[in-house]
Design a protein around this motif. Structure first.
Motif, mmCIF file in Angstrom:
data_model
loop_
_atom_site.group_PDB
_atom_site.id
_atom_site.type_symbol
_atom_site.label_atom_id
_atom_site.label_comp_id
_atom_site.label_asym_id
_atom_site.label_seq_id
_atom_site.Cartn_x
_atom_site.Cartn_y
_atom_site.Cartn_z
ATOM 1 N N LYS A 80 -38.564 7.993 29.960
ATOM 2 C CA LYS A 80 -38.768 7.646 31.362
ATOM 3 C C LYS A 80 -38.440 8.854 32.225
ATOM 4 O O LYS A 80 -37.445 9.534 32.003
ATOM 5 C CB LYS A 80 -37.855 6.471 31.718
ATOM 6 C CG LYS A 80 -37.927 6.005 33.130
ATOM 7 C CD LYS A 80 -37.198 4.685 33.406
ATOM 8 C CE LYS A 80 -35.911 4.484 32.663
ATOM 9 N NZ LYS A 80 -35.202 3.259 33.059
ATOM 10 N N GLU A 102 -41.676 6.186 39.162
ATOM 11 C CA GLU A 102 -41.102 6.191 37.822
ATOM 12 C C GLU A 102 -42.227 5.986 36.814
ATOM 13 O O GLU A 102 -42.975 5.013 36.897
ATOM 14 C CB GLU A 102 -40.068 5.065 37.693
ATOM 15 C CG GLU A 102 -39.179 5.196 36.497
ATOM 16 C CD GLU A 102 -38.051 4.169 36.497
ATOM 17 O OE1 GLU A 102 -38.188 3.159 35.768
ATOM 18 O OE2 GLU A 102 -37.061 4.380 37.216
ATOM 19 N N SER A 104 -43.051 5.725 32.688
ATOM 20 C CA SER A 104 -42.319 5.446 31.447
ATOM 21 C C SER A 104 -43.255 5.013 30.335
ATOM 22 O O SER A 104 -44.401 4.648 30.573
ATOM 23 C CB SER A 104 -41.271 4.356 31.689
ATOM 24 O OG SER A 104 -41.903 3.095 31.864
#
Length: 190
Positions: A80, A102, A104
Motif C-alpha cells: 500500500k 491510497e 493498494s
C-alpha cells in the motif's frame, strides 16, 4: 473499469471491476480504447516500470520537462502507498493543488498522472511493489523535482520527517516557487 475525475479533473482515478471466485480474481488492468475515450486524447504508453520499496520510503516529487514530459498510469501490485500528484502548470486554475490517493493491492486502483504534474509516493505497508506505465522515455537533462515537504503544498505524508527514507537527490529538490515548471503554452499530447 470506472473512471473518475478527481478534484483536479485531468488526474483520473481508475477503479477496476474485479471478478472473484474460489480460484482467485480477474480484472482488466488497462484497455486503451476505453481509457482514451474517457481522457479525451491518445496516450501512447511506451514503457512499464516497477519499483520495490520498504515502509517509509518516499519517492518524489518527480517530473520531466517538455519535450520529454511524461504521463504515468500508476498502481500497486503488492502492499500500500500514499500516492501524491501536484499540478505544476503555471497559470492553471489548480496550480499547486494536489490529489492524494491510497493505492493498494486490495483496492487495485490506478491513478492517471498527465504531463504537467509532479508525482510522488510513500510506502505505507512493510513493503510495496509499485508499477507504472509512461508515455515518454526517461531523459536525465529533463528530469526535475520539488521538495517533498514544501510548506506551500502542505502534503501530509503520514510519517514524521525523521521516519521517512528519502534519497539524497530528493532531499535537495527545490521548492515549488523555485522549481522549473510547465509554461502556460504547454499542451498535452492530444
Amino acid at each position: 473499469m470506472e473512471f473518475i475525475r478527481t478534484e483536479i479533473p485531468e488526474v483520473v482515478l481508475c477503479k477496476p471491476t474485479i471478478f472473484k471466485d474460489e480460484r482467485g480474481y480477474f480484472y482488466e488492468v488497462f484497455k486503451k480504447e476505453s481509457f482514451e475515450k474517457f481522457v479525451g486524447y491518445s496516450v501512447d504508453f511506451c514503457q512499464d516500470n516497477e519499483a520495490k520499496s520498504s515502509k517509509g520510503v518516499l519517492r518524489g516529487l518527480h517530473y520531466q520537462l517538455p519535450p520529454f514530459a511524461q504521463s504515468k498510469l500508476v498502481r500497486v501490485i503488492k502492499g500500500k502507498v500514499l500516492d501524491v500528484v501536484v499540478d505544476i502548470r503555471k497559470g492553471s486554475k489548480t496550480f499547486g493543488k494536489s490529489v492524494v490517493v491510497e493505492l493498494s493491492e486490495e483496492n487495485k486502483y490506478q491513478l492517471f498522472v498527465p504531463q504537467g504534474f509532479a508525482h510522488g509516493y510513500v510506502t505505507l505497508s512493510e513493503e510495496a511493489i509499485f508499477c507504472y506505465k509512461v508515455d515518454n522515455y526517461y531523459n536525465k537533462e529533463s528530469e526535475r523535482g520539488i521538495i517533498f515537504n514544501d510548506e506551500t503544498l502542505n502534503i501530509d505524508w503520514k510519517f514524521t520527517v525523521e521516519d521517512l527514507i528519502i534519497s539524497e537527490k530528493d532531499k535537495l529538490q527545490p521548492t515549488l516557487k523555485n522549481a522549473d515548471l510547465f509554461e502556460p503554452n504547454f499542451k498535452l499530447n492530444a
